[in-house]
Design a protein around this motif. Sequence first.
Motif, PDB file in Angstrom:
ATOM      1  N   UNK A  51       0.691  -1.235  -0.102  1.00  0.00           N
ATOM      2  CA  UNK A  51      -0.122  -0.002  -0.144  1.00  0.00           C
ATOM      3  C   UNK A  51       0.958   1.185   0.011  1.00  0.00           C
ATOM      4  N   UNK A  52       1.957   1.283   0.973  1.00  0.00           N
ATOM      5  CA  UNK A  52       2.964   2.365   0.896  1.00  0.00           C
ATOM      6  C   UNK A  52       3.589   2.561  -0.370  1.00  0.00           C
ATOM      7  N   UNK A  53       3.805   1.703  -1.144  1.00  0.00           N
ATOM      8  CA  UNK A  53       4.465   1.626  -2.307  1.00  0.00           C
ATOM      9  C   UNK A  53       3.562   2.096  -3.364  1.00  0.00           C
ATOM     10  N   UNK A  54       2.538   1.490  -3.308  1.00  0.00           N
ATOM     11  CA  UNK A  54       1.453   1.778  -4.786  1.00  0.00           C
ATOM     12  C   UNK A  54       0.772   3.134  -4.518  1.00  0.00           C
ATOM     13  N   UNK A  55       0.248   3.493  -3.253  1.00  0.00           N
ATOM     14  CA  UNK A  55      -0.591   4.673  -3.097  1.00  0.00           C
ATOM     15  C   UNK A  55       0.203   5.717  -2.472  1.00  0.00           C
ATOM     16  N   UNK A  56       0.082   6.007  -1.338  1.00  0.00           N
ATOM     17  CA  UNK A  56       0.731   6.949  -0.448  1.00  0.00           C
ATOM     18  C   UNK A  56       1.651   6.353   0.715  1.00  0.00           C
ATOM     19  N   UNK A  57       2.922   6.703   0.809  1.00  0.00           N
ATOM     20  CA  UNK A  57       3.621   7.819   0.300  1.00  0.00           C
ATOM     21  C   UNK A  57       4.077   7.779  -1.070  1.00  0.00           C
ATOM     22  N   UNK A  58       3.773   6.590  -1.778  1.00  0.00           N
ATOM     23  CA  UNK A  58       4.620   6.014  -3.155  1.00  0.00           C
ATOM     24  C   UNK A  58       4.090   6.496  -4.421  1.00  0.00           C
ATOM     25  N   UNK A  59       3.669   5.803  -5.137  1.00  0.00           N
ATOM     26  CA  UNK A  59       3.349   6.198  -6.463  1.00  0.00           C
ATOM     27  C   UNK A  59       2.077   7.387  -6.786  1.00  0.00           C
ATOM     28  N   UNK A  60       1.176   7.015  -6.100  1.00  0.00           N
ATOM     29  CA  UNK A  60       0.136   7.947  -6.057  1.00  0.00           C
ATOM     30  C   UNK A  60       0.413   9.506  -5.567  1.00  0.00           C
ATOM     31  N   UNK A  61       1.246   9.426  -4.501  1.00  0.00           N
ATOM     32  CA  UNK A  61       1.871  11.010  -3.821  1.00  0.00           C
ATOM     33  C   UNK A  61       2.597  11.435  -4.955  1.00  0.00           C
ATOM     34  N   UNK A  62       3.523  10.739  -5.680  1.00  0.00           N
ATOM     35  CA  UNK A  62       4.523  11.344  -6.305  1.00  0.00           C
ATOM     36  C   UNK A  62       3.649  11.899  -7.714  1.00  0.00           C
ATOM     37  N   UNK A  63       2.932  10.970  -8.384  1.00  0.00           N
ATOM     38  CA  UNK A  63       2.136  11.218  -9.662  1.00  0.00           C
ATOM     39  C   UNK A  63       1.350  12.517  -9.431  1.00  0.00           C
ATOM     40  N   UNK A  64       0.460  12.283  -8.306  1.00  0.00           N
ATOM     41  CA  UNK A  64      -0.553  13.391  -8.165  1.00  0.00           C
ATOM     42  C   UNK A  64       0.014  14.693  -8.093  1.00  0.00           C
ATOM     43  N   UNK A  75      11.324   5.357 -14.769  1.00  0.00           N
ATOM     44  CA  UNK A  75      11.254   4.303 -13.785  1.00  0.00           C
ATOM     45  C   UNK A  75      12.183   4.298 -12.708  1.00  0.00           C
ATOM     46  N   UNK A  76      13.380   4.668 -12.784  1.00  0.00           N
ATOM     47  CA  UNK A  76      14.162   4.684 -11.542  1.00  0.00           C
ATOM     48  C   UNK A  76      13.867   5.805 -10.701  1.00  0.00           C
ATOM     49  N   UNK A  77      13.301   7.016 -11.311  1.00  0.00           N
ATOM     50  CA  UNK A  77      12.578   8.218 -10.484  1.00  0.00           C
ATOM     51  C   UNK A  77      11.568   7.617  -9.634  1.00  0.00           C
ATOM     52  N   UNK A  78      10.595   7.189 -10.466  1.00  0.00           N
ATOM     53  CA  UNK A  78       9.099   6.714  -9.867  1.00  0.00           C
ATOM     54  C   UNK A  78       9.202   5.634  -9.168  1.00  0.00           C
ATOM     55  N   UNK A  79       9.780   4.475  -9.577  1.00  0.00           N
ATOM     56  CA  UNK A  79       9.953   3.324  -8.920  1.00  0.00           C
ATOM     57  C   UNK A  79      11.113   3.454  -7.518  1.00  0.00           C
ATOM     58  N   UNK A  80      12.038   4.213  -7.958  1.00  0.00           N
ATOM     59  CA  UNK A  80      12.938   4.414  -6.671  1.00  0.00           C
ATOM     60  C   UNK A  80      12.210   5.185  -5.696  1.00  0.00           C
ATOM     61  N   UNK A  81      11.644   6.402  -5.897  1.00  0.00           N
ATOM     62  CA  UNK A  81      10.604   6.938  -4.818  1.00  0.00           C
ATOM     63  C   UNK A  81       9.792   6.111  -4.109  1.00  0.00           C
TER      64      UNK A  81
END
Length: 630
Positions: free
Chosen positions: A456-469, A487-493
């Motif tokens: 959940x933390x990876x896919x939603x917040x503070x992960x992908x959703x936070x970064x993308x939004x 991908x290194x930026x988004x998946x790394x975050x």
Amino acid sequence: MRPIKTLLSLAIATGLVACTDPSATTPPLTPKTSSPLGAEQQMQNTASAAFLAMMDEYSKTLLRLAPTLATSLGVTEDYLGIKFNDKLGDYSVNSIATAKALRARMAADLSKINRAALSGTAATTYDVVAASLAMTEKFEPYVFGGFSPLNIFTPYPVSQLSGIHIELPRALQTEHPLNNANDVEDYLTRLSLLGPALSEHADVVRFDAKQGVTPPQFAIQGALNVIASMTKPAAADNPLASSLGSRLTAVTEITAQQRATYVARAATIINDKVYPGYAALAAALQEILPQAQTEAGIWALADGEKRYQLALQNYGAGDKTPEQVHQLGLAEVKRIQGEIDSLLTSLGRSEGDVMTRFIAMTEEPSFLYPNTDAGRQKLLADLNKQMQTVEALLPNILLTLPKASVEVRRIAEYEQDSAPGGYYTSPSLDGSRPGIYWINLKDTADWPRFSLPTLTYHEASPGHHLQTAIAQEIKDMPMIRNTLWFSPYGEGWALYAELLAKELGLYKDDPYGDLGRLQSELFRSARLVVDTGLHYKKWSREQAIAWMHKNTGESVAAVTREIERYSVWPGQATSYKMGQIRILELRALAKQKLGAQFDLREFNDQVLIHGAVPLAVLSNNINAWINSKL
């Protein structure tokens, strides 16, 4: 995820990519207060404004070529200058030449720009686009049907995991708007175009095969299985018809009788056009199956070593060799297994090999959800609760918070056999569609309870959703940047976000959840080993599966899907760990140089408020921020 990131790799202007890039120093951006549908060019500098205007025109060109991406982003017809929700784009062999010509034209125009005259968003955008064009130019001799002007995601246009046979139906079911009768007519028009698109793409499969580029045989068979699953139901029961009916129940202006008529029309189109299109694509895959390599690695293709080195560069390895990436992975696996051993021992689980102990724990009934519809609903409810918990804590790690919401959904059953464990799709720019965190629930045993918080933390917040939004809400972000994914930026975050969750105290009273976090990082570190093992050290599919199962604690079924994914997406699996390592290096540097001035919330903001960038641009942005503080 355990995963993908954007699932828009079918679009000519999008995909999962990462590139090395020229150095750049750019000042921080200011987040906007609302989500626009286009870049708001408020640049005082004439050169920067002119450059952003040029990029905006290229954005429109790219989106006209990729109408489903325009729909996904939520741009307007006024912005694009055409109606696009009734179009799919070109998926024929001709699209390859179109993409290469567009890349050349963009590169020529970029060469005329004085980089030194640009500032702010324009300067960052120049570096991002220049890096992307330079990377795709390197790939051009080696990638055909998968070629896009700014992104190279995979060398294979069709596999068990990606391609228009999966992504176009998904886009129609989840992203095409259905708010009124006109939207429904557009849907039906697009549905009628799906069959011809699949037929045309069959020629792309043959074209690639003539150049000696085919996925491994098991990947081709996997794609055939997906097609068989998609075409097995009677047309009226196909998800492209049934989901239309279910979605229209929420449209009050459409009566039940009209809804039934629309579904019947959809079924006729599916039977007369879509199924024949799938049959044509299946025929092409059957034709190339005998000549496809039996090996899982890209080394089996001509110039395989060169192809893989480019793939590693594309996904954040920089100048590291495959051997260096492999050894880095082995070292990280050893370190994390040591931490897991210590934590297991503290919980009274000290007998036997560390991963044997961990695997045994994942199989204990107390940690498993029932593999039933009720069990799946309970699992989804727990995920929603976790997302609510972390959302309240975000101000402790960030100054800038997004407005777009996120929800969790199950991956469609027709694609779950070949889909990854989880992934995220971004919200539309106009706010009409939330971010979606998708999870594969084919077998709930893949998801012991203690593993879910970290997902959940990876896919939603503070992960992908936070970064993308946050990126989508940047005030003067040009549209072209919204079509790019690094991908290194988004998946790394997202992997870094798992550590942020621990720093927020979310595992303080949950040692088993912390084991799930460690296992997640272990999983990403193991990817460095098996990706290089498959594509550089010539490991077999079975050898990679056995190694990963033994060293990560993932089930054999889950690991099999993962290894088959790495096989057809060379290098992408390395991007998670390479990106996380770089972000942690930059954080350590900022702490060292700033001392008492260091603020974690401010550092995290600086990572996010410039939008998605290659790692070298991220490094220069952080260095510029450090210098401005000093």
